[in-house]
Design an enzyme around this catalytic site. Sequence first.
Site, PDB file in Angstrom:
ATOM      1  N   ASN A  76      15.811 -32.421  17.347  1.00 29.87           N
ATOM      2  CA  ASN A  76      14.553 -31.957  17.923  1.00 29.87           C
ATOM      3  C   ASN A  76      13.933 -30.847  17.076  1.00 29.87           C
ATOM      4  OD1 ASN A  76      14.206 -29.146  19.428  1.00 29.87           O
ATOM      5  ND2 ASN A  76      16.382 -29.671  19.496  1.00 29.87           N
ATOM      6  N   ILE A  78      11.008 -29.029  18.602  1.00 28.66           N
ATOM      7  CA  ILE A  78       9.990 -28.726  19.607  1.00 28.66           C
ATOM      8  C   ILE A  78       9.105 -27.569  19.156  1.00 28.66           C
ATOM      9  CG2 ILE A  78       9.578 -28.084  22.019  1.00 28.66           C
ATOM     10  CD1 ILE A  78      10.856 -30.846  21.625  1.00 28.66           C
ATOM     11  N   ASN A 106      15.933 -16.552  28.258  1.00 27.68           N
ATOM     12  CA  ASN A 106      16.073 -16.628  26.813  1.00 27.68           C
ATOM     13  C   ASN A 106      14.742 -16.214  26.180  1.00 27.68           C
ATOM     14  OD1 ASN A 106      15.613 -18.231  24.150  1.00 27.68           O
ATOM     15  ND2 ASN A 106      17.828 -18.392  24.449  1.00 27.68           N
ATOM     16  N   ASN A 134      17.473 -15.143  21.250  1.00 30.87           N
ATOM     17  CA  ASN A 134      17.519 -16.176  20.219  1.00 30.87           C
ATOM     18  C   ASN A 134      17.130 -15.549  18.886  1.00 30.87           C
ATOM     19  OD1 ASN A 134      17.238 -18.375  18.557  1.00 30.87           O
ATOM     20  ND2 ASN A 134      15.631 -19.387  19.740  1.00 30.87           N
ATOM     21  N   CYS A 137      15.141 -17.360  14.399  1.00 30.00           N
ATOM     22  CA  CYS A 137      13.706 -17.371  14.120  1.00 30.00           C
ATOM     23  C   CYS A 137      13.427 -16.619  12.828  1.00 30.00           C
ATOM     24  CB  CYS A 137      12.937 -16.704  15.261  1.00 30.00           C
ATOM     25  SG  CYS A 137      13.179 -17.492  16.868  1.00 30.00           S
ATOM     26  N   ILE A 198      27.338 -22.573  19.876  1.00 28.74           N
ATOM     27  CA  ILE A 198      26.395 -22.426  18.767  1.00 28.74           C
ATOM     28  C   ILE A 198      25.016 -22.955  19.164  1.00 28.74           C
ATOM     29  CG2 ILE A 198      28.139 -22.531  16.953  1.00 28.74           C
ATOM     30  CD1 ILE A 198      27.498 -25.533  16.654  1.00 28.74           C
ATOM     31  N   ASN A 199      24.013 -22.524  18.394  1.00 24.66           N
ATOM     32  CA  ASN A 199      22.698 -23.141  18.464  1.00 24.66           C
ATOM     33  C   ASN A 199      22.769 -24.446  17.645  1.00 24.66           C
ATOM     34  OD1 ASN A 199      19.923 -23.504  18.893  1.00 24.66           O
ATOM     35  ND2 ASN A 199      19.499 -21.324  18.627  1.00 24.66           N
ATOM     36  N   THR A 200      21.659 -25.114  17.492  1.00 27.07           N
ATOM     37  CA  THR A 200      21.669 -26.414  16.813  1.00 27.07           C
ATOM     38  C   THR A 200      21.895 -26.288  15.308  1.00 27.07           C
ATOM     39  OG1 THR A 200      19.261 -26.313  16.612  1.00 27.07           O
ATOM     40  CG2 THR A 200      20.162 -27.495  18.516  1.00 27.07           C
ATOM     41  N   GLY A 250      27.526 -26.622  22.793  1.00 28.30           N
ATOM     42  CA  GLY A 250      27.496 -27.637  21.757  1.00 28.30           C
ATOM     43  C   GLY A 250      28.149 -28.940  22.151  1.00 28.30           C
TER      44      GLY A 250
END
EC number: 1.3.-.-
Length: 310
Positions: A76, A78, A106, A134, A137, A198-200, A250
């Site tokens: 994704n 988004i 978040n 987050n 970024c 984890i994040n993506t 995850g």
Amino acid sequence: MSQQSTAKVSLAVEIAGLRMKNPVMPASGTFGYGEEFAPYLDLNRLGAIVTKGLSLRPKAGNPTPRICETVSGMLNAIGLQNVGVDAFIEHKMPFLREINTPVIANFFGNTLEEYGEVARRLNDIPELAAVELNISCPNVKQGGIVFGTDPQAAHQAVDVVRKNLDKPLIVKLTPNVTDITVIARAVADAGADAVSCINTLTGMSIDVRRRKPRIANRTGGLSGPAIRPIAVRMVHQVVQAVDIPVIGVGGISSAEDALEFLIAGAQAVQVGTANFVDPDAMQQVIDGLERFCIEERIADIRELIGSLEV
């Protein structure tokens, strides 16, 4: 059946002062603002609700197509579309105030000033139990370096947020680094109360007949079962590296998946991509954790946390 109905199992956990009835919550960006999933499951059964990422101003996100399926996962881009922090406070919080489940907001920013200002506004909402930062970024004032891939930038972002926030602070870590423990230590030193990981993972998928990327952004974040072994490994590493709680994220779609993270040392888990496949996925994970504890004669799920034998 009678054994399950009479057995007493405690699924309750606590993270940085945040008390949850069980360790299961949605991953940010996969559950909207909570209300969208209310028709499909009992929100009061969740350990916590994590909102999609909030920014200082509304954000339209990336052009479409911005999501596609991959083998055992999803890609994704988004683009962090959201209503903005002020609209969230005015239009989304009224519903969330009625839910008997802790709410975690978040949020993100593209400058240190934005991070600090969003944190200040969220800090003024008494019904918010905690926030999740987050840091995946780009810092637009420092040449686009991603806050979460540089220890100094990550430390600065957390430091700014911490100065504007009294609530428990969870920092979500990106896996797109050489050594995730370096970033984990940096954010812990800056005042994070917990980390989620984890994040993506950054990935790409190509339509071979059209010879074009499947999503307009070309690359996107890979999530789903395909990344779970990587996530479990990174959670285990971070647990060894820092003294603050770790939330595992995850590719979780079953109780057994969640148990891998808990046994590796995570004190709670977040379910993401599975929510798109089955909006009732988290409730099934919670039920499965309870069944497992009954079958294994475990009275308190905290007995499993960090129980990995190596």
